[in-house]
Design a protein around this motif. Structure first.
Motif, short mmCIF file in Angstrom:
data_model
loop_
_atom_site.label_atom_id
_atom_site.label_comp_id
_atom_site.label_asym_id
_atom_site.label_seq_id
_atom_site.Cartn_x
_atom_site.Cartn_y
_atom_site.Cartn_z
N GLY A 516 11.83 92.69 22.34
CA GLY A 516 11.94 94.11 22.61
C GLY A 516 11.63 95.01 21.44
N SER A 517 11.14 94.45 20.34
CA SER A 517 10.84 95.27 19.15
C SER A 517 9.34 95.47 19.01
N THR A 566 17.76 106.71 17.08
CA THR A 566 18.70 107.57 16.34
C THR A 566 19.95 107.84 17.16
N ALA A 567 19.77 108.19 18.43
CA ALA A 567 20.93 108.45 19.29
C ALA A 567 21.80 107.21 19.42
N GLY A 568 21.15 106.04 19.54
CA GLY A 568 21.92 104.80 19.63
C GLY A 568 22.70 104.51 18.37
N ASP A 597 16.48 97.91 20.01
CA ASP A 597 16.70 98.68 18.79
C ASP A 597 17.58 99.90 18.99
N ASN A 598 17.71 100.39 20.24
CA ASN A 598 18.53 101.58 20.46
C ASN A 598 19.91 101.27 21.01
N PHE A 599 20.29 99.99 21.00
CA PHE A 599 21.64 99.57 21.40
C PHE A 599 21.96 99.96 22.84
N ARG A 725 27.18 97.41 10.22
CA ARG A 725 26.66 96.75 9.02
C ARG A 725 25.41 95.96 9.35
N ALA A 726 25.40 95.27 10.49
CA ALA A 726 24.23 94.49 10.89
C ALA A 726 23.05 95.40 11.16
N ALA A 727 23.30 96.54 11.84
CA ALA A 727 22.22 97.47 12.16
C ALA A 727 21.58 98.02 10.89
#
Length: 946
Positions: A516-517, A566-568, A597-599, A725-727
């Motif tokens: 998905g990236s 960004t919103a995620g 990537d946007n959670f 932290r992972a993000a």
């Protein structure tokens, strides 16, 4: 002797009449130029109040054209009743100018009242549109009705001989449209960039006043002369049959002309959507496209006017022209599909020469639009001859024709954007409209009186049928999708393609990839955001930046949703509510493609999604926010400058809570250093407190109404959650110092940097006209070199900590990382300015010598190594890569990519054992490319004896 004198007087009278006609044409030329200027200015000013959604813009334009249609009906009746139509025309021109003056000087005063009224309908789209229509009518209805009345008034004045009405009325229409061409080009290329909206309007007001005053003077002289030749000419004209066609056929002509207006405006919407994909939606691109379209109409009208009064069978001619318009629309689809390659070739030949690129866009637009618009322009003089009566009813007949065409155009513009594109897409919509034009054209051909079916009618029908039979097979399958595919990078596939009301939204990704990236969001052919490492880094940073300060934001407003990354990221933090405003619902619909990537941001319960224009939402909302952050499209695009003006920043400041933050993205790429400096200066002129941060090639401006300080311990606490932290680690923010070295300068240095800037305002958004000229320029190195003088350690803004000993240690660590980062930025400048021919590695080595944990320097060095190795392998020089990489690996032995690159170099050199060893190291370090395992297997197989 008496006859000679009478003849001389008659000739002198005709010469005088011709002079008056030419002068009147000059008046009407200026009227067309002023009308187009006012349309641009009034639309811009009102959409600042009403919003830039397609519904709001269309509401304003619909009111404008409806007013023209109503004015034409009223003016036609007025023209037939009044004795001096030129006097009324002059009076109306003066009144239009006075209204334009009052509008531009007073529209700002009415903002508070408009906002209060708009708040009454917040959240109800139907009521909101109706209210905006009512407000637009209140602002515009008087001047546009007067504008619409001018054509029948002037037509009645100049047409002393009804038998020459095709020439004279057609010439008026043509010269007025040529005036609109000049007004469009002058406004878009000269007046608005140089003067802004208010002073450009004053130029129009002066022109209106001059034309109106001179017309009034001329009307008095003409009334005294009373056109001596007109009496005999009118007696001859009245002998002409009162109606050229039977009532049913006349009604069909009127209906077809209305349908022609419907199709013309709908096609304009569709063509613009396609052309924007290729030409980029800048103010200059829209100006060029509209100029081209108007030019074709004007030339077609002028051409038809020159011969129409000598022709016969006007209904037949009108039908044939309408059918040819439809056929040309079908044939032009193939030319549209050719445009991307043609423009790329032209752009390659002219480089970044902006003036030559504008000419390229003009001629390419001309190539696809000239034939149908030329034919559309031909219809007006022909219809005047087919549908108008003798001079006694000329005003009413022309008013009825023009209003029918205008009303049809209003419906066509609305249907094109809101019905046809969402339901059928641009391609099928153009095909449908083309067949509608052909169908009505064929009906007129068959209905034309006094022509046998086996004569010209039959021949015309055969021509129409054969042309359609040829045109349909030549069409591409879907010109909209084909043009959208044209801008995708090599190796990318379309994952989603939605043609919606607000624009065309597409998502692409690597061909055959299942993850998905590495995906890209495109809006109208412009890359809006990308989920590769650099793109995700910037969006993650924008999401975490507000958490770096000594405050605890709870309510946030995020505008310009994009991929949702960004919103995620914001949604990971402890907000009570995040209002996410996005103009296009289709952008939200493709967000799941970026879920990796946007959670999965669309399912975050903290986030309230609002489909609206961000600035208008901010203007009309009663909410106040702890954080307002936005990431608009590139500044070169039309209308985006409204997110960078002093008035917009004042609006943001008004909506902040005490201690609230505003975060503004400013890209360095394609913006000259003086533009960047002025954008910062405009921001700093509004907010009491501010600082600047930097990531990738982008600045982030942070403003507040309370002094700013970095809360180091607060950052540690806020990013302590494993998911956060992972993000951050995924994009290289492995520790707090790495995050904080993106700080660039505090208030004092910002003031020094921006001291020579120029403020941008709503009235003079100069950057909107400068930025398009810089799109193909590369200014990052130059802008960053200018900025580097003011770069300072984040320690200057760090607040006091609970432990003085720990505070000293942290400040020392921040200063060390800052020095390393500065070397990294110097290497980046070297790389961006000279490319790989320089030695930017030296700066990155210095950075790592100061602080081996400087992730920025490590990432830049890794990417540079890949760039060099790929280049050497393309050139067939693997030995260069083999000699280069070991030193880089010594600096960063844990970087998987370096072993992959070295393995590829050994593989290309034929040293398979060494290639396999490095491929194995790559996998051991966590590398995941599937081709590596395949190569290892292939090398192992080659070692095995048969």
């Amino acid at each position: 002797m008496v006859n000679a004198v009478a003849t001389a007087e008659n000739e002198q009278s005709k010469a005088s009449g011709l002079t008056v006609f030419v002068v009147t044409l000059a008046f009407f030329f200026v009227s067309g130029a002023c009308g187009l200027l006012y349309q641009v200015v009034w639309t811009r000013k009102l959409v600042l109040l009403f919003g830039t959604t397609a519904y709001a813009v269309s509401t304003v334009l619909s009111v404008f054209f409806l007013g023209l249609g109503l004015g034409s009906l009223w003016g036609g009746r007025l023209a037939d009743r009044c004795r001096n139509p030129l006097f009324l025309y002059g009076t109306f021109e003066v009144a239009i100018g006075l209204w334009a003056l009052v509008f531009i000087l007073c529209v700002g005063w009415g903002e508070a009242g408009v906002v209060a009224v708009l708040r009454l309908t917040a959240g109800t789209r139907a009521m909101s549109i109706a209210l905006r229509a009512a407000l637009a009518a209140a602002f515009l209805i008087l001047p546009v009705v007067l504008m619409g009345a001018t054509l029948p008034l002037v037509a009645k004045f100049v047409t002393v001989d009804a038998r020459a009405r095709g020439l004279r009325v057609g010439a008026l229409y043509s010269i007025n449209t040529f005036g609109a061409v000049v007004g469009c080009a002058a406004a878009g290329f000269f007046l608005l960039p140089a003067l802004g909206y208010t002073r450009a309007t004053l130029v129009g007001v002066a022109a209106n006043g001059a034309v109106g005053g001179l017309a009034i003077v001329l009307s008095r002289r003409s009334a005294a002369a009373a056109h001596p030749e007109s009496r005999s000419d009118e007696r001859l004209a009245e002998a002409e049959p009162r109606a050229a066609t039977a009532p049913r056929v006349a009604a069909l002509v009127l209906l077809t002309f209305a349908v022609s207006g419907f199709c013309a405006l709908a096609l304009e919407v569709l063509w613009t959507r396609l052309l924007v994909t290729v030409f980029l939606g800048t103010t200059y691109a829209f100006t060029t496209m509209l100029t081209t379209l108007l030019c074709g109409i004007a030339l077609g009208s002028a051409f038809a006017s020159s011969w129409v009064d000598r022709a016969r069978a006007f209904v037949f001619l009108f039908g044939l022209i309408e059918a040819l318009v439809g056929i040309s629309c079908l044939l032009m689809l193939s030319v549209f599909a050719w445009l991307p390659d043609a423009f790329d070739a032209w752009r390659s030949s002219v480089g970044a020469d902006w003036a030559r690129l504008i000419w390229a866009k003009f001629w390419l637009s001309f190539a696809v639009l000239f034939v149908p618009t030329f034919l559309f322009g031909m219809t007006f003089p022909v219809v005047v001859r087919a549908r108008t009566l003798a001079r006694g009813r000329l005003g009413r007949d022309i008013g009825k024709l023009y209003s029918a065409n205008t009303f049809g155009g209003v419906l066509g513009a609305i249907a094109g954007g809101y019905v046809l594109i969402p339901l059928l897409g641009t391609h099928r919509s153009i095909v449908l409209l083309a067949f509608v034009l052909c169908g009505f054209g064929a009906l007129l051909v068959l209905a034309s009186p006094k022509l046998p079916i086996y004569g010209r009618k039959g021949l015309a029908m055969c021509v129409i049928a054969v042309a359609l039979f040829y045109a349909v097979p030549t069409m591409p399958d879907d010109v909209g999708l084909a043009m959208d595919k044209s801008y995708l990078p090599k190796g990318e596939q379309v994952l989603a393609h939605v043609e919606g009301v607000e624009g065309t939204v597409a998502a692409s990704g690597p061909t055959g990839a299942t993850g998905g990236s590495n995906r890209t969001l495109w809006i109208n052919g412009v890359q809006a955001t990308i989920s590769i490492e650099a793109g995700v880094l910037m969006n993650r940073f924008q999401g975490v930046l507000p958490m770096c300060f000594d405050r605890d934001p709870r309510k946030a407003l995020f505008m310009c949703f994009g991929s949702g990354i960004t919103a995620g990221t914001l949604g990971l933090f402890d907000f009570e509510r995040i209002d996410a405003v996005e103009l296009s619902p289709d952008v939200l619909d493709v967000a799941p493609l970026f879920a990796a990537d946007n959670f999965d941001v669309l399912n975050n319960p903290k986030i309230n999604f609002i489909v609206d224009d961000g600035r208008n939402f901010l203007l009309t909302t009663r909410n106040r926010y702890d954080l307002i952050t936005f990431e608009p499209m590139p500044l070169a695009l039309a209308g985006v400058s409204t997110f960078y003006t002093r008035e917009y920043y004042r609006l943001c400041l008004e909506r902040l809570t005490e201690g609230g933050l505003v975060s503004q993205w400013v890209p360095l790429h394609s913006l000259a250093p003086d533009v960047c400096r002025s954008l910062v200066y405009t921001f700093a002129s509004v907010f009491p407190e501010y600082c600047v941060w930097f990531v990738n090639a982008d600045m982030f401006l942070v403003g507040s109404n309370r002094p700013l300080a970095i809360d180091y311990e607060g950052i540690e606490r806020r990013i302590s959650a494993p998911e956060i932290r992972a993000a951050l680690a995924d994009v290289g923010f492995h520790d707090v110092p790495e995050l904080l070295t993106r700080f660039f300068m505090a208030k004092a240095n910002v003031d020094r940097y921006a001291a020579t800037g120029t403020i941008m305002t709503d009235d003079r958004p100069w950057a909107e006209f400068v930025a398009p000229k810089l799109v193909y320029e590369r200014y990052v190195a130059k802008a960053l070199l200018e900025l580097l003088e003011f770069y300072e350690s984040p320690a200057v803004l760090v607040a006091a900590m609970t432990s003085q000993e720990r505070e000293a240690s942290i400040r020392e660590a921040l200063d060390r990382r800052y020095r390393a980062h500065r070397y990294g930025l110097e290497g980046m400048i070297e790389l961006r300015s000279r490319g790989p021919i320089g030695s930017p590695e030296d700066d990155f080595r210095k950075a790592l010598a100061v602080d081996p944990n400087c992730r920025y320097a490590r990432d830049e060095l890794r990417d540079l190594a890949k760039l060099r190795v790929d280049q050497w392998l393309d050139w067939g020089e693997p030995e260069e890569a083999i000699g280069y990489l070991p030193d880089i690996i010594d600096l960063m032995p844990e970087e998987p990519l370096l072993y992959l690159l070295l393995g590829d170099a050994y593989y290309a050199a034929g040293e398979l054992d060494k290639a396999a060893d490095n491929y194995t190291r790559y996998i051991e370090q966590g590398g995941t490319e599937t081709r590596v395992a395949e190569r290892i297997q292939g090398i192992t197989s080659s070692r095995t004896p048969p």
